[in-house]
Design a protein around this motif. Structure first.
Motif, PDB file in Angstrom:
ATOM      1  N   GLN A  86       0.818  -1.213   0.000  1.00  0.00           N
ATOM      2  CA  GLN A  86       0.000   0.000   0.000  1.00  0.00           C
ATOM      3  C   GLN A  86       0.855   1.267   0.000  1.00  0.00           C
ATOM      4  O   GLN A  86       0.331   2.377  -0.074  1.00  0.00           O
ATOM      5  CB  GLN A  86      -0.939   0.008   1.210  1.00  0.00           C
ATOM      6  CG  GLN A  86      -1.948  -1.106   1.189  1.00  0.00           C
ATOM      7  CD  GLN A  86      -2.774  -1.097  -0.089  1.00  0.00           C
ATOM      8  OE1 GLN A  86      -3.349  -0.090  -0.467  1.00  0.00           O
ATOM      9  NE2 GLN A  86      -2.833  -2.232  -0.759  1.00  0.00           N
ATOM     10  N   SER A 142      -0.951   7.572   2.134  1.00  0.00           N
ATOM     11  CA  SER A 142      -0.873   6.165   2.505  1.00  0.00           C
ATOM     12  C   SER A 142       0.212   5.814   3.507  1.00  0.00           C
ATOM     13  O   SER A 142       0.324   4.658   3.894  1.00  0.00           O
ATOM     14  CB  SER A 142      -0.701   5.313   1.255  1.00  0.00           C
ATOM     15  OG  SER A 142       0.485   5.681   0.588  1.00  0.00           O
ATOM     16  N   THR A 153       2.474   1.854   6.324  1.00  0.00           N
ATOM     17  CA  THR A 153       1.325   2.260   5.514  1.00  0.00           C
ATOM     18  C   THR A 153       0.069   2.276   6.374  1.00  0.00           C
ATOM     19  O   THR A 153       0.017   1.698   7.453  1.00  0.00           O
ATOM     20  CB  THR A 153       1.114   1.303   4.325  1.00  0.00           C
ATOM     21  OG1 THR A 153       0.789   0.013   4.818  1.00  0.00           O
ATOM     22  CG2 THR A 153       2.340   1.246   3.440  1.00  0.00           C
ATOM     23  N   ASP A 193      -4.565   2.830   5.853  1.00  0.00           N
ATOM     24  CA  ASP A 193      -5.667   2.485   4.950  1.00  0.00           C
ATOM     25  C   ASP A 193      -6.209   3.695   4.207  1.00  0.00           C
ATOM     26  O   ASP A 193      -7.305   3.656   3.686  1.00  0.00           O
ATOM     27  CB  ASP A 193      -6.796   1.821   5.748  1.00  0.00           C
ATOM     28  CG  ASP A 193      -6.337   0.523   6.371  1.00  0.00           C
ATOM     29  OD1 ASP A 193      -5.466  -0.136   5.783  1.00  0.00           O
ATOM     30  OD2 ASP A 193      -6.841   0.181   7.453  1.00  0.00           O
ATOM     31  N   ASN A 194      -5.448   4.778   4.121  1.00  0.00           N
ATOM     32  CA  ASN A 194      -5.917   6.014   3.507  1.00  0.00           C
ATOM     33  C   ASN A 194      -5.328   6.224   2.115  1.00  0.00           C
ATOM     34  O   ASN A 194      -5.123   7.345   1.694  1.00  0.00           O
ATOM     35  CB  ASN A 194      -5.590   7.204   4.412  1.00  0.00           C
ATOM     36  CG  ASN A 194      -6.353   8.448   4.025  1.00  0.00           C
ATOM     37  OD1 ASN A 194      -7.326   8.389   3.294  1.00  0.00           O
ATOM     38  ND2 ASN A 194      -5.888   9.577   4.516  1.00  0.00           N
ATOM     39  N   ALA A 195      -5.017   5.156   1.414  1.00  0.00           N
ATOM     40  CA  ALA A 195      -4.438   5.273   0.074  1.00  0.00           C
ATOM     41  C   ALA A 195      -5.517   5.746  -0.888  1.00  0.00           C
ATOM     42  O   ALA A 195      -6.676   5.444  -0.695  1.00  0.00           O
ATOM     43  CB  ALA A 195      -3.874   3.926  -0.360  1.00  0.00           C
ATOM     44  N   PRO A 196      -5.217   6.449  -1.939  1.00  0.00           N
ATOM     45  CA  PRO A 196      -3.895   6.911  -2.345  1.00  0.00           C
ATOM     46  C   PRO A 196      -3.549   8.318  -1.852  1.00  0.00           C
ATOM     47  O   PRO A 196      -2.460   8.803  -2.083  1.00  0.00           O
ATOM     48  CB  PRO A 196      -3.981   6.899  -3.866  1.00  0.00           C
ATOM     49  CG  PRO A 196      -5.390   7.281  -4.144  1.00  0.00           C
ATOM     50  CD  PRO A 196      -6.202   6.657  -3.015  1.00  0.00           C
TER      51      PRO A 196
END
Length: 134
Positions: free
Chosen positions: A55, A93, A85, A87-90
């Motif tokens: 990620q 991240s 990393t 969980d706020n991708a993109p």
């Protein structure tokens, strides 16, 4: 190295990756301490949650960033700075984490670092992470 001569090393490890897992790269940050004169009594402990390295932003490979370090803090503790990393991708991240970890054996099996504060230590990787804009 702390005041007693204990050497500390931080690193990322992929020990949670199983042969059946072909979609993620479970990774964790670890702290290894080696007491002076008693290297056979090294202590290893996980200092991060398990996160998916895949990620991370892609910059000629999945790149966590250049924001890593390890410093002594007081006579018998170290303060690592590492990236994992989220969980706020993109959009964002990666987050940087730090914590105070004793170098003796007076700690539990897992002590999590906390998100570094002031300023908020998150990173946004550009297409070329080493390029700066002036």
């Amino acid at each position: 190295m702390d005041a007693r001569g204990t050497v500390a090393i931080t690193y990322y490890d992929l020990r949670y990756l199983t042969a059946q897992n072909t979609t993620t790269l479970p990774t964790a940050a670890w702290l290894l301490t080696l007491p002076r004169g008693a290297e056979k009594h090294a202590t290893e402990r996980r200092i991060s949650r398990i996160f998916d390295w895949l990620q991370a932003p892609y910059a000629r490979g999945h790149f966590l960033g250049d924001y890593e370090g390890l410093a002594t803090d007081g006579p018998f503790a170290v303060r690592p700075l590492f990236v994992e990393t989220n969980d706020n991708a993109p959009q964002n991240s990666n987050d940087a984490y730090s914590g105070l970890f004793p170098t003796g054996k007076d700690y539990g099996p897992y002590v999590a670092a906390t998100t570094a504060a002031t300023p908020r230590a998150t990173t946004r990787q550009a297409a070329h992470p080493h390029r700066t804009t002036r």
